[in-house]
Motif scaffolding. Structure first.
Motif, PDB file in Angstrom:
ATOM      1  N   ASN A 154       0.823  -1.219   0.000  1.00 39.27           N
ATOM      2  CA  ASN A 154       0.000   0.000   0.000  1.00 39.27           C
ATOM      3  C   ASN A 154       0.849   1.257   0.000  1.00 39.27           C
ATOM      4  N   ARG A 155       0.197   2.328  -0.391  1.00 50.88           N
ATOM      5  CA  ARG A 155       0.789   3.666  -0.377  1.00 50.88           C
ATOM      6  C   ARG A 155       0.028   4.542   0.627  1.00 50.88           C
ATOM      7  N   LEU A 156      -0.426   3.910   1.673  1.00 49.06           N
ATOM      8  CA  LEU A 156      -1.286   4.572   2.646  1.00 49.06           C
ATOM      9  C   LEU A 156      -0.589   5.725   3.359  1.00 49.06           C
ATOM     10  N   ARG A 157       0.636   5.514   3.773  1.00 47.96           N
ATOM     11  CA  ARG A 157       1.366   6.551   4.520  1.00 47.96           C
ATOM     12  C   ARG A 157       1.499   7.833   3.684  1.00 47.96           C
ATOM     13  N   VAL A 158       1.829   7.679   2.412  1.00 49.98           N
ATOM     14  CA  VAL A 158       1.998   8.838   1.524  1.00 49.98           C
ATOM     15  C   VAL A 158       0.660   9.552   1.321  1.00 49.98           C
ATOM     16  N   ALA A 159      -0.388   8.789   1.055  1.00 47.62           N
ATOM     17  CA  ALA A 159      -1.705   9.379   0.821  1.00 47.62           C
ATOM     18  C   ALA A 159      -2.220  10.083   2.073  1.00 47.62           C
ATOM     19  N   ARG A 160      -1.967   9.480   3.225  1.00 49.16           N
ATOM     20  CA  ARG A 160      -2.392  10.088   4.490  1.00 49.16           C
ATOM     21  C   ARG A 160      -1.649  11.393   4.722  1.00 49.16           C
ATOM     22  N   ALA A 161      -0.363  11.424   4.425  1.00 48.55           N
ATOM     23  CA  ALA A 161       0.444  12.641   4.593  1.00 48.55           C
ATOM     24  C   ALA A 161      -0.035  13.742   3.653  1.00 48.55           C
ATOM     25  N   GLU A 162      -0.429  13.369   2.434  1.00 43.69           N
ATOM     26  CA  GLU A 162      -0.945  14.367   1.482  1.00 43.69           C
ATOM     27  C   GLU A 162      -2.189  15.062   2.024  1.00 43.69           C
ATOM     28  N   LYS A 163      -2.996  14.320   2.776  1.00 41.35           N
ATOM     29  CA  LYS A 163      -4.219  14.878   3.376  1.00 41.35           C
ATOM     30  C   LYS A 163      -3.950  15.520   4.738  1.00 41.35           C
ATOM     31  N   LYS A 164      -2.665  15.470   5.167  1.00 46.08           N
ATOM     32  CA  LYS A 164      -2.259  16.029   6.457  1.00 46.08           C
ATOM     33  C   LYS A 164      -3.041  15.402   7.626  1.00 46.08           C
ATOM     34  N   LEU A 165      -3.193  14.081   7.553  1.00 44.40           N
ATOM     35  CA  LEU A 165      -3.883  13.340   8.603  1.00 44.40           C
ATOM     36  C   LEU A 165      -2.878  12.499   9.379  1.00 44.40           C
ATOM     37  N   SER A 166      -3.059  12.451  10.687  1.00 46.61           N
ATOM     38  CA  SER A 166      -2.253  11.540  11.494  1.00 46.61           C
ATOM     39  C   SER A 166      -2.875  10.148  11.396  1.00 46.61           C
ATOM     40  N   ALA A 188     -12.129   7.813   2.677  1.00 45.49           N
ATOM     41  CA  ALA A 188     -11.623   8.826   3.607  1.00 45.49           C
ATOM     42  C   ALA A 188     -10.480   9.636   3.003  1.00 45.49           C
ATOM     43  N   LEU A 189      -9.664   8.989   2.170  1.00 43.32           N
ATOM     44  CA  LEU A 189      -8.513   9.679   1.570  1.00 43.32           C
ATOM     45  C   LEU A 189      -8.795  10.181   0.160  1.00 43.32           C
ATOM     46  N   ASP A 190     -10.029   9.972  -0.303  1.00 39.36           N
ATOM     47  CA  ASP A 190     -10.443  10.413  -1.635  1.00 39.36           C
ATOM     48  C   ASP A 190      -9.527   9.849  -2.726  1.00 39.36           C
ATOM     49  N   LYS A 191      -9.292   8.542  -2.642  1.00 39.06           N
ATOM     50  CA  LYS A 191      -8.419   7.841  -3.588  1.00 39.06           C
ATOM     51  C   LYS A 191      -9.137   6.619  -4.150  1.00 39.06           C
ATOM     52  N   GLU A 192      -8.746   6.210  -5.345  1.00 36.73           N
ATOM     53  CA  GLU A 192      -9.217   4.959  -5.915  1.00 36.73           C
ATOM     54  C   GLU A 192      -8.423   3.821  -5.260  1.00 36.73           C
ATOM     55  N   PHE A 193      -9.012   2.624  -5.240  1.00 40.17           N
ATOM     56  CA  PHE A 193      -8.341   1.475  -4.643  1.00 40.17           C
ATOM     57  C   PHE A 193      -6.942   1.276  -5.226  1.00 40.17           C
TER      58      PHE A 193
END
Length: 69
Positions: free
Chosen positions: A9-21, A57-62
Motif C-alpha cells: 500500500n501507499r497509505l502513509r503517503v496518501a495520508r500525509a498528502e491529506k495532512k492526517l495523522s 476517507a482519503l479520496d483515492k481509488e483502490f
C-alpha cells in the motif's frame, strides 16, 4: 508451484498528502490507530470493507492506495 501475492500500500503517503495523522484516519474509518499503523507497515491486510472506507476517507481509488507485489 504457487506464487503468493502480497498486498502492498501507499497509505502513509496518501495520508500525509491529506495532512492526517494515523489517529485522525483511524477515527474516520472507525478503527484503532494501531490498525492503521499495522496496515501501513504491511503487518495487517485490511478487509475489503476497511480498504474501501480508507479509500473514501482519503479520496483515492483502490488502485492508487493498494497494489500486489
Amino acid at each position: 508451484m504457487e506464487e503468493s501475492l502480497i498486498l502492498q500500500n501507499r497509505l502513509r503517503v496518501a495520508r500525509a498528502e491529506k495532512k492526517l495523522s494515523q489517529g485522525d484516519l483511524a477515527k474516520l474509518v472507525s478503527v484503532s490507530r494501531q490498525t492503521i499503523s499495522s496496515i501501513e507497515t504491511g503487518q495487517f491486510c485490511p478487509s475489503a470493507k476497511l480498504a474501501l472506507l480508507i479509500c473514501i476517507a482519503l479520496d483515492k481509488e483502490f488502485e492508487e492506495l493498494f497494489y500486489f507485489e
